[in-house]
Design an enzyme around this catalytic site. Structure first.
Site, PDB file in Angstrom:
ATOM      1  CG  ASP A 453      10.614  -6.977   1.847  1.00 30.90           C
ATOM      2  OD1 ASP A 453      11.250  -5.924   1.998  1.00 30.90           O
ATOM      3  OD2 ASP A 453       9.771  -7.139   0.938  1.00 30.90           O
ATOM      4  CG  ASP A 521       9.785  -2.459  -4.058  1.00 33.86           C
ATOM      5  OD1 ASP A 521      10.448  -3.508  -4.055  1.00 33.86           O
ATOM      6  OD2 ASP A 521       9.078  -2.108  -3.090  1.00 33.86           O
TER       7      ASP A 521
END
Length: 698
Positions: A453, A521
């Site tokens: 990430d 997301d």
């Protein structure tokens, strides 16, 4: 195939259906002469012999025609190359030679600047079985003079043929709304997209497409360009006063400086790839997808597993016993890869602490990660973890030991986003530390998968004590690439996913080093259809991770949707599950097991087949179709039904009119010509309905 004609000063590169040609004038000016349908060497020679455009006051005859415009001389377009040394800025080039046998399918042309002692090498590569032209540039300081500052060194400049009017397609967005497709007329002047955030960004994907004659999904000429760079970048589309169009692109958002080159040093740009297709936007997408599966994405011939990720179930409240319970439920559902997300490490009980300390939290995992990984393997699944190596919390052992390792400016506030700072990967000591930490982590437990990430942008990109701190913008990306390459070589059984708060780092550069990407997301199944529609303009389903999460949607909008709609939406790519399985009822778990089983039967077609976008997600019925050999899969979604009217039939693509196709779900046999011209009725009704249709040629 590369052909050289015209006394070795005209070159033609040809792929499966298209050609790209350029020529060198007697004054060593490199001109673009063709990009489009396949042509012969004789055609290229005739194009090179055409008269130049007539003189026009206050304009340059080179503008819009040069293959790689530079700063200096009679040019007024945006330069692809800008160099500064002492009092001399700009360059003046003399042709220094051509190479066609240095690498397969690659053309290299060398030019020299005597004043700077600089050598410019332009690279083109076009393979016989594809229509993608890969271009990049190398700039080398081979003189003995002072250091040279590269203000800008774009990978390429693309020149389009003369047309009456052009339309520009691009992918824009923001967090939770990435990759949204927009098309608009191209007007005179410049259209600039890019990122000045240190990573690719949620706001634009580094891709543009242009059409001039009203291209549709399956018909018409389309030109596309895509940049392979995971840092700050810029693509400029210029329509010049005479109507010609040029596209430049490369690393760095502005011209404030990339690198300083000492004698003996060089810089190689990222690849800026281009594609011509006469099959409309769908044909262009399929060509991009095939090229990425064949030439870019590692091990793309292998199918990606169905994963479960525990983030939405646990947040930061992670412990080994809880993860075991989730793993057991995931395994019973048919999941093949179990991923522990954030908060397994350090003192990570919130987003305020722990980043940078990549060792298991001893209270949460007393024996480390290995006992859990072993149990996950015993359940028949692979084991994965989440990391964010480029970041650090101020509340961490790493930052307390090395506060100088983060990007910062002396005397300035260190800006925190999501309570974290950015490590300066351009520093050798930081790179070495990350390698040691991550290598030890992957060696300490049988890890099969890493979700990598990157949850904030650059804001304080300083490097106190470094003579040319500007270089960290480029060298951070090179360090990231080198670290991923080294980890993949040392741990060949580990797959990597690129994530950046969703789709904030998706580009051809990161895709050449990772197995899939986290698209957004936003896991709302309705929102995802538009995001996935835009994503598919360039990238294949094989890399597009998509999850089924809880209803009501807990992260964004609280929308209620059926498990059916959520699964069919996520089955358009690499299927994952991210809901709180501890709260799912037995009926939901049983239904989910059936969807996972169904996905496994269609996975080879979805992940490796050709994509046809049948209807865009614009409020009513939308659908995509995948074709691989005799197999075809249709995924259809209905946002809402009005007045009780039956949704329109789906006209299929990519199948043979003279063949018959059996629907494996209903047993019905359909004629190919009927499916192509009359269509397939889905039977969808109401709101947020969805269905899967499997067809096989009989």
């Amino acid at each position: 195939m590369i052909q050289s004609v015209g006394n070795g000063r005209t070159w033609v590169l040809s792929g499966s259906t298209s050609s790209y040609a350029l020529c060198l004038t007697h004054a060593d000016e490199l001109l673009h002469i063709h990009w489009g349908p396949r042509i012969s060497a004789a055609d290229a020679e005739a194009l090179a012999a055409q008269e130049p455009p007539p003189y026009w006051p206050f304009e340059s005859p080179l503008d819009g025609h040069e293959e790689y415009p530079v700063e200096g001389g009679p040019r007024f377009v945006r330069p692809a190359l800008s160099v500064r040394a002492d009092e001399v800025r700009g360059t003046e080039w003399t042709f220094a030679g051509a190479e066609t046998d240095a690498a397969p399918d690659e053309l290299r042309l060398r030019f020299a600047d005597a004043v700077h002692g600089l050598v410019l090498t332009l690279h083109w590569r076009m393979r016989d079985d594809a229509d993608v032209v890969e271009r990049w540039t190398t700039v080398a300081h081979e003189g003995e003079g002072p250091d040279l500052e590269l203000l800008r060194a774009d990978a390429a400049a693309w020149t389009l043929p003369q047309r009456d009017a052009w339309r520009l397609s691009q992918l824009h967005g923001r967090w939770a709304a990435e990759s949204l497709l927009v098309r608009s007329p191209l007007t005179y002047g410049e259209k600039v997209i890019g990122s000045r955030r240190g990573h690719t960004g949620h706001q634009h994907l580094p891709w543009v497409a242009l059409d001039a004659d009203g291209a549709t999904e399956e018909r018409g000429e389309v030109y596309g360009c895509a940049l392979g760079w995971s840092g700050s970048w810029r693509i400029s589309v210029q329509q010049l006063p005479d109507g010609l169009v040029q596209i430049t692109g490369g690393a760095g958002y502005d011209d404030s400086g990339l690198l300083r080159l000492a004698p003996g040093q060089s810089y190689t740009s990222p690849v800026f790839a281009g594609l011509w297709s006469d099959g409309g936007f769908g044909g262009a997408s399929r060509a991009w997808h095939a090229w990425q599966r064949d030439r870019v994405v590692p091990d793309a011939h292998e199918s990606r597993p169905v994963l479960y990720n525990s983030w939405e179930a646990t947040g930061f409240d992670v412990c080994e016993e809880q993860q075991r319970a989730l793993a057991q439920r995931a395994a019973a559902m048919g999941v093949e890869l179990f991923v522990v997300d954030d908060a397994w490490f350090g003192r990570r009980t919130s987003d305020r602490a722990g980043l940078g300390d990549w060792t298991p939290n001893p209270d949460r995992f007393p024996g480390g990660l290995k006992p859990l990984a072993d149990e996950v393997h015993a359940l028949g699944m692979q084991f994965g973890i989440w990391v964010e190596p480029e970041m650090v919390n101020a509340d961490s052992d790493l930052y307390r030991a090395h506060p100088e390792w983060v990007q910062h400016h002396r005397g300035r506030t260190r800006t925190e986003f999501r309570n974290q700072l950015v490590l300066n990967l351009a520093r050798e000591d930081v790179r070495n530390h990350l390698w040691e930490q991550l290598d030890a982590l992957l060696s300490s437990a049988p890890v099969d998968y890493v979700k990598w990430d990157f949850n904030r942008c650059f804001t304080d990109a300083g490097w106190p004590g470094e003579p040319y701190p500007q270089k960290l913008w480029v060298e951070h990306v090179h360090a990231l690439y080198a670290l991923l390459d080294r980890l993949r070589a040392a741990h060949p059984g580990v797959a990597f996913e690129s994530c950046s708060g969703g789709g904030g780092r998706i580009d051809l550069g990161i895709l050449s080093r990772t197995d899939q990407v986290w698209t957004s997301d936003n896991t709302d199944p309705l929102d995802r259809l538009a995001i996935q529609h835009g994503f598919s303009q360039l990238h294949p389903a094989r890399v597009m991770a998509a999850w089924v999460t809880d209803s009501p949607n807990v992260q964004l909008n609280g929308r209620v949707s059926t498990l059916r709609h959520r699964f069919v939406s996520a089955m358009a790519g690499v299927l994952g599950v991210g809901g709180d399985l501890a709260r799912w009822s037995e009926d939901e778990l049983e239904e989910a097991r059936g969807w996972v089983e169904l996905y496994k039967t269609i996975r080879p077609v979805v992940q490796h087949g050709e994509l046809y976008r049948l209807r865009a997600p614009e409020g009513g019925l939308s659908a995509v179709q995948y074709v691989r050999g005799d197999e075809s899969v249709v995924l259809a979604w209905l946002q809402s039904q009005h007045y009780g009217e039956r949704p329109p039939a789906l006209r299929l693509r990519g199948i043979e009119a003279g063949a018959a196709y059996q629907c494996l779900d209903t047993g019905a046999v359909h004629r190919g010509s009927v499916l192509l011209h009359q269509g397939l009725h889905t039977g969808l009704k109401g709101d947020l309905d969805a269905a899967v249709f499997r067809l096989r040629r009989v």
